[in-house]
Design an enzyme around this catalytic site. Structure first.
Site, PDB file in Angstrom:
ATOM      1  N   TYR A 129       0.837  -1.213   0.000  1.00  0.00           N
ATOM      2  CA  TYR A 129       0.000   0.000   0.000  1.00  0.00           C
ATOM      3  C   TYR A 129       0.871   1.262   0.000  1.00  0.00           C
ATOM      4  CZ  TYR A 129      -3.936   2.950   1.657  1.00  0.00           C
ATOM      5  OH  TYR A 129      -4.915   3.910   1.800  1.00  0.00           O
ATOM      6  N   LYS A 158       0.884   4.098  -2.812  1.00  0.00           N
ATOM      7  CA  LYS A 158       0.480   5.468  -2.494  1.00  0.00           C
ATOM      8  C   LYS A 158       1.609   6.479  -2.755  1.00  0.00           C
ATOM      9  CE  LYS A 158      -3.800   4.874  -1.301  1.00  0.00           C
ATOM     10  NZ  LYS A 158      -4.810   5.129  -2.351  1.00  0.00           N
TER      11      LYS A 158
HETATM   12  P1  NAP Z   1     -13.643   2.384   1.205  1.00  0.00           P
HETATM   13  O1  NAP Z   1     -14.712   2.979   2.053  1.00  0.00           O
HETATM   14  O2  NAP Z   1     -13.218   0.976   1.430  1.00  0.00           O
HETATM   15  O3  NAP Z   1     -14.047   2.590  -0.333  1.00  0.00           O
HETATM   16  C1  NAP Z   1     -13.243   2.116  -1.364  1.00  0.00           C
HETATM   17  C2  NAP Z   1     -14.129   1.701  -2.511  1.00  0.00           C
HETATM   18  O4  NAP Z   1     -13.286   1.231  -3.587  1.00  0.00           O
HETATM   19  C3  NAP Z   1     -15.076   0.539  -2.137  1.00  0.00           C
HETATM   20  O5  NAP Z   1     -16.385   0.830  -2.548  1.00  0.00           O
HETATM   21  C4  NAP Z   1     -14.481  -0.619  -2.922  1.00  0.00           C
HETATM   22  O6  NAP Z   1     -15.427  -1.578  -3.328  1.00  0.00           O
HETATM   23  C5  NAP Z   1     -13.902   0.087  -4.131  1.00  0.00           C
HETATM   24  N1  NAP Z   1     -12.960  -0.749  -4.865  1.00  0.00           N
HETATM   25  C6  NAP Z   1     -12.084  -1.651  -4.377  1.00  0.00           C
HETATM   26  N2  NAP Z   1     -11.403  -2.240  -5.373  1.00  0.00           N
HETATM   27  C7  NAP Z   1     -11.879  -1.719  -6.526  1.00  0.00           C
HETATM   28  C8  NAP Z   1     -11.598  -1.934  -7.888  1.00  0.00           C
HETATM   29  N3  NAP Z   1     -10.677  -2.825  -8.300  1.00  0.00           N
HETATM   30  N4  NAP Z   1     -12.286  -1.226  -8.810  1.00  0.00           N
HETATM   31  C9  NAP Z   1     -13.223  -0.326  -8.433  1.00  0.00           C
HETATM   32  N5  NAP Z   1     -13.537  -0.079  -7.166  1.00  0.00           N
HETATM   33  C10 NAP Z   1     -12.873  -0.766  -6.201  1.00  0.00           C
HETATM   34  O7  NAP Z   1     -12.299   3.248   1.294  1.00  0.00           O
HETATM   35  P2  NAP Z   1     -12.010   4.770   1.698  1.00  0.00           P
HETATM   36  O8  NAP Z   1     -11.495   4.747   3.058  1.00  0.00           O
HETATM   37  O9  NAP Z   1     -13.139   5.642   1.303  1.00  0.00           O
HETATM   38  O10 NAP Z   1     -10.756   5.062   0.745  1.00  0.00           O
HETATM   39  C11 NAP Z   1     -10.836   5.779  -0.484  1.00  0.00           C
HETATM   40  C12 NAP Z   1      -9.406   6.044  -0.955  1.00  0.00           C
HETATM   41  O11 NAP Z   1      -8.739   6.825   0.039  1.00  0.00           O
HETATM   42  C13 NAP Z   1      -8.580   4.766  -1.126  1.00  0.00           C
HETATM   43  O12 NAP Z   1      -7.727   4.912  -2.227  1.00  0.00           O
HETATM   44  C14 NAP Z   1      -7.780   4.709   0.149  1.00  0.00           C
HETATM   45  O13 NAP Z   1      -6.594   3.980  -0.029  1.00  0.00           O
HETATM   46  C15 NAP Z   1      -7.543   6.169   0.429  1.00  0.00           C
HETATM   47  N6  NAP Z   1      -7.255   6.474   1.841  1.00  0.00           N
HETATM   48  C16 NAP Z   1      -8.123   6.138   2.833  1.00  0.00           C
HETATM   49  C17 NAP Z   1      -7.779   6.434   4.148  1.00  0.00           C
HETATM   50  C18 NAP Z   1      -8.681   6.104   5.315  1.00  0.00           C
HETATM   51  O14 NAP Z   1      -8.259   6.295   6.464  1.00  0.00           O
HETATM   52  N7  NAP Z   1      -9.891   5.641   5.113  1.00  0.00           N
HETATM   53  C19 NAP Z   1      -6.560   7.057   4.433  1.00  0.00           C
HETATM   54  C20 NAP Z   1      -5.712   7.371   3.388  1.00  0.00           C
HETATM   55  C21 NAP Z   1      -6.063   7.084   2.092  1.00  0.00           C
HETATM   56  P3  NAP Z   1     -15.770  -2.817  -2.359  1.00  0.00           P
HETATM   57  O15 NAP Z   1     -16.318  -2.224  -1.099  1.00  0.00           O
HETATM   58  O16 NAP Z   1     -16.756  -3.609  -3.146  1.00  0.00           O
HETATM   59  O17 NAP Z   1     -14.467  -3.523  -2.134  1.00  0.00           O
END
Ligand code: NAP
Length: 245
Positions: A148, A152
């Site tokens: 990851y 990133k």
């Molecule tokens: P989340 O709630 O898990 O949402 C991510 C979405 O991406 C889910 O709906 C997931 O679908 C979908 N997904 C996964 N694999 C995919 C694929 N191959 N093609 C299309 N869609 C796909 O995550 P989030 O926390 O909102 O994160 C959003 C972004 O911010 C991510 O890139 C994450 O790495 C980044 N981020 C998050 C955090 C945090 O603390 N939450 C911190 C830093 C960065 P499914 O649910 O069906 O798997």
């Protein structure tokens, strides 16, 4: 109405940060494509905001090409791309499998590459566009996240490079790097560690200068700014959004 008549694609738009971003764009006049792995959760976000739900696995070139083509065909053009699709497959290096590595790199890094390449064709032609890639504070290094963190950090390099390549076509490319945000992703981390989520959040908040964890809307508002005309001279940057430096 900063996004009046703009067309935006948000990948990973069915949940968390992506859903909040799609809602923000729509609330300010954009027509939004909510793209996610499965159509049903994407539709749950898209329908109330008058958006279009498109199922698309971002790691598949054919799926991405047809998602972008359908967007332009049905909504006329493409102005904004935000890549939120993401997964985690955390493990210490000696336990990390090839599959853990490939799944994370393919979703975040290759997925964003495929989306950006497909989107730029339309943006270059119209000589305008905004792209924002979701990076993370993990880009700076985080135990158990070799895959990851590499993805990133790679996205930050991709944003800087595309800012250089696409700048002459009036296309801004930036990255946003959140810290701890309350979504299913951080909930899954707590579950994997066997820690109650409220306790996990309190532990994280105690390390954050603003003494709280982030909400999806905290991240969406920064993405919104970077996609607005106000940020017209900002490109190739990574904005950390983590409640502290
Ligand atoms: P989340 O709630 O898990 O949402 C991510 C979405 O991406 C889910 O709906 C997931 O679908 C979908 N997904 C996964 N694999 C995919 C694929 N191959 N093609 C299309 N869609 C796909 O995550 P989030 O926390 O909102 O994160 C959003 C972004 O911010 C991510 O890139 C994450 O790495 C980044 N981020 C998050 C955090 C945090 O603390 N939450 C911190 C830093 C960065 P499914 O649910 O069906 O798997």
């Amino acid at each position: 109405m900063r996004f009046k008549d703009r067309v935006a694609i948000v990948t990973g738009g069915a949940r968390g940060i992506g859903a909040a971003t799609a809602q923000l764009f729509a609330s300010e006049g954009a027509r939004v494509v909510v793209s996610d792995l499965d159509e049903a959760p994407a539709r749950e976000v898209a329908e109330p905001i008058g958006g279009l739900a498109i199922a698309c696995d971002v790691s598949s070139r054919d799926a991405v090409e047809s998602m972008v083509a359908r967007t332009v065909q049905e909504l006329g053009h493409l102005d904004i791309l935000v890549t939120c699709a993401g997964i985690i497959r955390d493990n210490l290096l000696f336990k990390m499998t090839d599959e853990d590595w490939d799944a994370v790199i393919d979703t975040h890094l290759k997925g964003t590459f495929l989306c950006a390449r497909a989107a730029q064709r339309h943006m270059v032609e119209q000589k305008s566009g905004k792209m924002v890639f979701l990076s993370s504070t993990s880009a700076l290094g985080n135990r158990g996240q070799t895959n990851y963190a590499a993805a990133k950090a790679g996205l930050q390099g991709m944003a800087r490079t595309l800012a250089i390549e696409l700048g002459p076509y009036n296309i801004n490319v930036n990255a946003v790097a959140p810290g701890f945000v309350e979504t299913r992703m951080t909930r899954a981390t707590a579950e994997r560690m066997g820690v109650d989520y409220e306790t996990f959040k309190m532990g994280a908040a105690s390390q954050i200068p603003l003494r709280r964890v982030g909400q999806p809307s905290d991240i969406a508002s920064v993405i919104g700014f970077l996609c607005s005309d106000e940020a017209g001279f900002v490109s190739g940057q990574t904005v950390y959004v983590r409640g502290g430096p």
